[in-house]
Design an enzyme around this catalytic site. Sequence first.
Site, PDB file in Angstrom:
ATOM      1  N   HIS A 101       0.802  -1.228   0.000  1.00  0.00           N
ATOM      2  CA  HIS A 101       0.000   0.000   0.000  1.00  0.00           C
ATOM      3  C   HIS A 101       0.835   1.279   0.000  1.00  0.00           C
ATOM      4  O   HIS A 101       0.270   2.369  -0.115  1.00  0.00           O
ATOM      5  CB  HIS A 101      -0.975   0.000   1.179  1.00  0.00           C
ATOM      6  CG  HIS A 101      -2.302   0.607   0.847  1.00  0.00           C
ATOM      7  ND1 HIS A 101      -3.438   0.414   1.605  1.00  0.00           N
ATOM      8  CD2 HIS A 101      -2.699   1.418  -0.167  1.00  0.00           C
ATOM      9  CE1 HIS A 101      -4.453   1.063   1.083  1.00  0.00           C
ATOM     10  NE2 HIS A 101      -4.035   1.686   0.004  1.00  0.00           N
ATOM     11  N   ASP A 124      -9.982  -0.396   3.960  1.00  0.00           N
ATOM     12  CA  ASP A 124      -8.799  -1.049   4.526  1.00  0.00           C
ATOM     13  C   ASP A 124      -9.104  -1.441   5.960  1.00  0.00           C
ATOM     14  O   ASP A 124      -9.969  -0.844   6.608  1.00  0.00           O
ATOM     15  CB  ASP A 124      -7.652  -0.040   4.485  1.00  0.00           C
ATOM     16  CG  ASP A 124      -6.259  -0.637   4.626  1.00  0.00           C
ATOM     17  OD1 ASP A 124      -6.107  -1.617   5.379  1.00  0.00           O
ATOM     18  OD2 ASP A 124      -5.320  -0.103   4.019  1.00  0.00           O
ATOM     19  N   HIS A 126      -6.731  -1.008   8.085  1.00  0.00           N
ATOM     20  CA  HIS A 126      -5.805  -0.103   8.765  1.00  0.00           C
ATOM     21  C   HIS A 126      -5.955   1.318   8.228  1.00  0.00           C
ATOM     22  O   HIS A 126      -6.314   1.519   7.068  1.00  0.00           O
ATOM     23  CB  HIS A 126      -4.363  -0.563   8.540  1.00  0.00           C
ATOM     24  CG  HIS A 126      -4.140  -2.017   8.793  1.00  0.00           C
ATOM     25  ND1 HIS A 126      -4.324  -2.986   7.818  1.00  0.00           N
ATOM     26  CD2 HIS A 126      -3.758  -2.680   9.911  1.00  0.00           C
ATOM     27  CE1 HIS A 126      -4.073  -4.180   8.329  1.00  0.00           C
ATOM     28  NE2 HIS A 126      -3.724  -4.027   9.603  1.00  0.00           N
ATOM     29  N   ASP A 128      -3.347   3.467   7.997  1.00  0.00           N
ATOM     30  CA  ASP A 128      -2.099   3.851   7.324  1.00  0.00           C
ATOM     31  C   ASP A 128      -1.790   5.329   7.547  1.00  0.00           C
ATOM     32  O   ASP A 128      -1.370   6.049   6.636  1.00  0.00           O
ATOM     33  CB  ASP A 128      -2.161   3.515   5.832  1.00  0.00           C
ATOM     34  CG  ASP A 128      -2.274   2.014   5.591  1.00  0.00           C
ATOM     35  OD1 ASP A 128      -1.926   1.236   6.504  1.00  0.00           O
ATOM     36  OD2 ASP A 128      -2.712   1.612   4.505  1.00  0.00           O
ATOM     37  N   HIS A 141       4.307   1.336   4.271  1.00  0.00           N
ATOM     38  CA  HIS A 141       2.926   1.055   3.849  1.00  0.00           C
ATOM     39  C   HIS A 141       1.926   1.400   4.954  1.00  0.00           C
ATOM     40  O   HIS A 141       0.732   1.520   4.676  1.00  0.00           O
ATOM     41  CB  HIS A 141       2.761  -0.399   3.360  1.00  0.00           C
ATOM     42  CG  HIS A 141       2.675  -1.444   4.434  1.00  0.00           C
ATOM     43  ND1 HIS A 141       2.110  -2.681   4.218  1.00  0.00           N
ATOM     44  CD2 HIS A 141       3.109  -1.461   5.725  1.00  0.00           C
ATOM     45  CE1 HIS A 141       2.179  -3.408   5.325  1.00  0.00           C
ATOM     46  NE2 HIS A 141       2.771  -2.688   6.247  1.00  0.00           N
ATOM     47  N   ASP A 228      -7.518  -2.015  -0.134  1.00  0.00           N
ATOM     48  CA  ASP A 228      -6.601  -3.035   0.378  1.00  0.00           C
ATOM     49  C   ASP A 228      -7.418  -4.296   0.632  1.00  0.00           C
ATOM     50  O   ASP A 228      -8.442  -4.248   1.330  1.00  0.00           O
ATOM     51  CB  ASP A 228      -5.965  -2.525   1.673  1.00  0.00           C
ATOM     52  CG  ASP A 228      -4.866  -3.412   2.217  1.00  0.00           C
ATOM     53  OD1 ASP A 228      -4.976  -4.646   2.073  1.00  0.00           O
ATOM     54  OD2 ASP A 228      -3.914  -2.877   2.814  1.00  0.00           O
ATOM     55  N   ASP A 230      -7.016  -6.560   2.588  1.00  0.00           N
ATOM     56  CA  ASP A 230      -7.170  -6.947   3.991  1.00  0.00           C
ATOM     57  C   ASP A 230      -8.355  -6.264   4.658  1.00  0.00           C
ATOM     58  O   ASP A 230      -8.653  -6.530   5.825  1.00  0.00           O
ATOM     59  CB  ASP A 230      -5.878  -6.759   4.781  1.00  0.00           C
ATOM     60  CG  ASP A 230      -5.517  -5.300   5.102  1.00  0.00           C
ATOM     61  OD1 ASP A 230      -6.399  -4.427   5.100  1.00  0.00           O
ATOM     62  OD2 ASP A 230      -4.326  -5.053   5.368  1.00  0.00           O
ATOM     63  N   GLU A 273      -2.081  -5.187  -1.935  1.00  0.00           N
ATOM     64  CA  GLU A 273      -1.735  -6.137  -0.869  1.00  0.00           C
ATOM     65  C   GLU A 273      -2.162  -7.574  -1.148  1.00  0.00           C
ATOM     66  O   GLU A 273      -2.327  -8.370  -0.225  1.00  0.00           O
ATOM     67  CB  GLU A 273      -2.267  -5.666   0.493  1.00  0.00           C
ATOM     68  CG  GLU A 273      -1.687  -4.332   0.968  1.00  0.00           C
ATOM     69  CD  GLU A 273      -0.258  -4.408   1.507  1.00  0.00           C
ATOM     70  OE1 GLU A 273       0.294  -5.531   1.564  1.00  0.00           O
ATOM     71  OE2 GLU A 273       0.296  -3.348   1.863  1.00  0.00           O
TER      72      GLU A 273
END
Length: 301
Positions: A101, A124, A126, A128, A141, A228, A230, A273
């Site tokens: 990312h 996402d 997260h 980030d 990332h 992302d 995830d 990712e």
Amino acid sequence: MKKKIELIGAPVLFGQQKFGVDFGPDAIRYAGAVERLKRIGHEVIDSGNIEVPRVDVEKIQGPQEGLRNFEEILTYNERLMNKVSDSIEQGHFPVVLGGDHSLAIGSISAVSKHYESLGVIWYDAHGDLNIPEESPSGNIHGMSLHVLAGEGDEQLVQLGGFAPKVTPDRIVLIGMRDLDYGEREYIKQHHIKTYTMADIDAMGIQQVIKESIDYLKDRTDGVHLSLDVDALDPNETPGTGTKVSGGLTYRESHYALELLQQSGLITSLDLVEVNPLLDQGNHTAEQAVALLGSFFGETLL
């Protein structure tokens, strides 16, 4: 509306420490991305992968002070920025296939050049939004969005010669379930529109996307979606490097992308990712291709 979609591969792993995510773009291609988008009726240009610096195995895995792989990340993000900017100038819809990312620094820097008030949806697990001082790993990332909002290493912040690329009032975070203390404080301080998994459970994904669209449509002239894999639950997308349980389902994510496509707000896209070395039979890349299908208007009937 049929689009001229340009696929741009960014086979990069420098923003983190797990090998395999650099194979993500080709895994997505192998899972049938081009063919699926063409079946929907779009024109598809596959521009291949940008050139990236050589991977030094010992450097990737070994101890490192400061920002990990900084020079490599600066180099490839500049190349990616130029490629994505050229795609937009040609009237294409750029889709950046990752790769980790940290590539969003380059892709969103490019898109921001072409809009007065760019918005970003960060889909996402997260945020980030870390800063170097609060990141013991130095993995960039986990800092991408903070850099794009104008804070962090000055060379990354000023990529393309301007900053910020997006202001906090034009960011929407969706799917959050793993935020560091500093990220939480930054989100609260800057009043960033945020939907955690608890919010999605309580409201439903339809309401979350509707509110996101309503929030962004009058304050932006273009919206970049940075997705992302995830964000989805690890049971859905096992082939990714920073798994967090309790994520979005397959159906929620497809419906979210269908709604975003219908809004007409999204002008560019990252899909990042995917790590086939951590995957099971290329399942995560296949999921990524299915998500692309939903976003670009694939229907059952």
